[in-house]
Design a protein around this motif. Structure first.
Motif, mmCIF file in Angstrom:
data_model
loop_
_atom_site.group_PDB
_atom_site.id
_atom_site.type_symbol
_atom_site.label_atom_id
_atom_site.label_comp_id
_atom_site.label_asym_id
_atom_site.label_seq_id
_atom_site.Cartn_x
_atom_site.Cartn_y
_atom_site.Cartn_z
ATOM 1 N N GLN A 133 22.291 35.163 22.793
ATOM 2 C CA GLN A 133 22.283 36.158 23.860
ATOM 3 C C GLN A 133 20.915 36.816 24.056
ATOM 4 N N MET A 134 19.973 36.523 23.164
ATOM 5 C CA MET A 134 18.652 37.159 23.254
ATOM 6 C C MET A 134 17.790 36.517 24.329
ATOM 7 N N ASN A 135 16.958 37.354 24.959
ATOM 8 C CA ASN A 135 16.018 36.836 25.961
ATOM 9 C C ASN A 135 14.702 36.454 25.277
ATOM 10 N N GLU A 136 13.779 35.914 26.049
ATOM 11 C CA GLU A 136 12.509 35.422 25.495
ATOM 12 C C GLU A 136 11.692 36.545 24.857
ATOM 13 N N HIS A 137 11.723 37.720 25.446
ATOM 14 C CA HIS A 137 10.967 38.850 24.896
ATOM 15 C C HIS A 137 11.520 39.250 23.519
ATOM 16 N N GLN A 138 12.827 39.319 23.403
ATOM 17 C CA GLN A 138 13.442 39.666 22.121
ATOM 18 C C GLN A 138 13.150 38.604 21.059
ATOM 19 N N LEU A 139 13.192 37.338 21.470
ATOM 20 C CA LEU A 139 12.889 36.258 20.530
ATOM 21 C C LEU A 139 11.452 36.335 20.041
ATOM 22 N N SER A 140 10.530 36.622 20.960
ATOM 23 C CA SER A 140 9.120 36.696 20.560
ATOM 24 C C SER A 140 8.881 37.896 19.640
ATOM 25 N N ASP A 141 9.613 38.989 19.851
ATOM 26 C CA ASP A 141 9.506 40.143 18.949
ATOM 27 C C ASP A 141 9.915 39.765 17.520
ATOM 28 N N LEU A 142 10.871 38.864 17.415
ATOM 29 C CA LEU A 142 11.338 38.421 16.101
ATOM 30 C C LEU A 142 10.513 37.265 15.547
ATOM 31 N N GLY A 143 9.639 36.710 16.366
ATOM 32 C CA GLY A 143 8.833 35.577 15.924
ATOM 33 C C GLY A 143 9.594 34.269 15.931
ATOM 34 N N ILE A 144 10.565 34.161 16.821
ATOM 35 C CA ILE A 144 11.388 32.960 16.920
ATOM 36 C C ILE A 144 11.046 32.230 18.211
ATOM 37 N N SER A 145 10.729 30.964 18.110
ATOM 38 C CA SER A 145 10.412 30.187 19.304
ATOM 39 C C SER A 145 11.709 29.712 19.971
ATOM 40 N N HIS A 146 11.563 29.261 21.186
ATOM 41 C CA HIS A 146 12.715 28.737 21.917
ATOM 42 C C HIS A 146 13.287 27.509 21.196
ATOM 43 N N ALA A 147 12.399 26.662 20.664
ATOM 44 C CA ALA A 147 12.848 25.468 19.937
ATOM 45 C C ALA A 147 13.588 25.851 18.653
ATOM 46 N N ASP A 148 13.083 26.860 17.943
ATOM 47 C CA ASP A 148 13.770 27.335 16.735
ATOM 48 C C ASP A 148 15.157 27.860 17.072
ATOM 49 N N ARG A 149 15.232 28.568 18.171
ATOM 50 C CA ARG A 149 16.518 29.110 18.614
ATOM 51 C C ARG A 149 17.503 27.982 18.910
ATOM 52 N N LEU A 150 17.049 26.964 19.637
ATOM 53 C CA LEU A 150 17.939 25.845 19.965
ATOM 54 C C LEU A 150 18.383 25.101 18.712
ATOM 55 N N ASN A 151 17.456 24.916 17.767
ATOM 56 C CA ASN A 151 17.812 24.251 16.514
ATOM 57 C C ASN A 151 18.875 25.028 15.752
ATOM 58 N N GLU A 152 18.742 26.331 15.732
ATOM 59 C CA GLU A 152 19.717 27.163 15.025
ATOM 60 C C GLU A 152 21.067 27.159 15.734
ATOM 61 N N LEU A 153 21.045 27.174 17.050
ATOM 62 C CA LEU A 153 22.299 27.197 17.806
ATOM 63 C C LEU A 153 23.041 25.869 17.740
ATOM 64 N N ASP A 154 22.333 24.787 17.451
ATOM 65 C CA ASP A 154 22.972 23.472 17.347
ATOM 66 C C ASP A 154 23.697 23.261 16.028
ATOM 67 N N LYS A 155 23.451 24.105 15.047
ATOM 68 C CA LYS A 155 24.075 23.947 13.736
ATOM 69 C C LYS A 155 25.549 24.339 13.796
ATOM 70 N N PRO A 156 26.393 23.645 13.034
ATOM 71 C CA PRO A 156 27.792 24.066 12.949
ATOM 72 C C PRO A 156 27.917 25.372 12.159
ATOM 73 N N PHE A 157 28.997 26.090 12.365
ATOM 74 C CA PHE A 157 29.140 27.413 11.753
ATOM 75 C C PHE A 157 29.192 27.358 10.228
#
Length: 69
Positions: free
Chosen positions: A43-67
């Motif tokens: 649910q985070m936007n690009e600005h929030q991700l950059s504040d956390l130091g998370i790239s868009h690719a890192d986010r997608l990799n994490e979201l692809d993982k099973p729970f």
């Protein structure tokens, strides 16, 4: 004398079952927490991700993982 049972201490099998149940519940709680945090990450936007130091690719990799992982 063999007819009496020690009722003070639970049998070893009961302790093992309780330990396994506790392990399962702990693992289940961890899975729910990972699912919750990944949902928030999604649910985070690009600005929030950059504040956390998370790239868009890192986010997608994490979201692809099973729970459970």
């Amino acid at each position: 004398m063999d007819d009496f049972q020690n009722v003070c201490a639970p049998p070893l099998q009961s302790k093992l079952r309780l330990r396994r149940l506790k392990g399962l519940l702990t693992a289940f709680a961890g899975s729910l927490e990972r699912a919750r945090t990944r949902r928030l990450l999604g649910q985070m936007n690009e600005h929030q991700l950059s504040d956390l130091g998370i790239s868009h690719a890192d986010r997608l990799n994490e979201l692809d993982k099973p729970f459970w992982r």
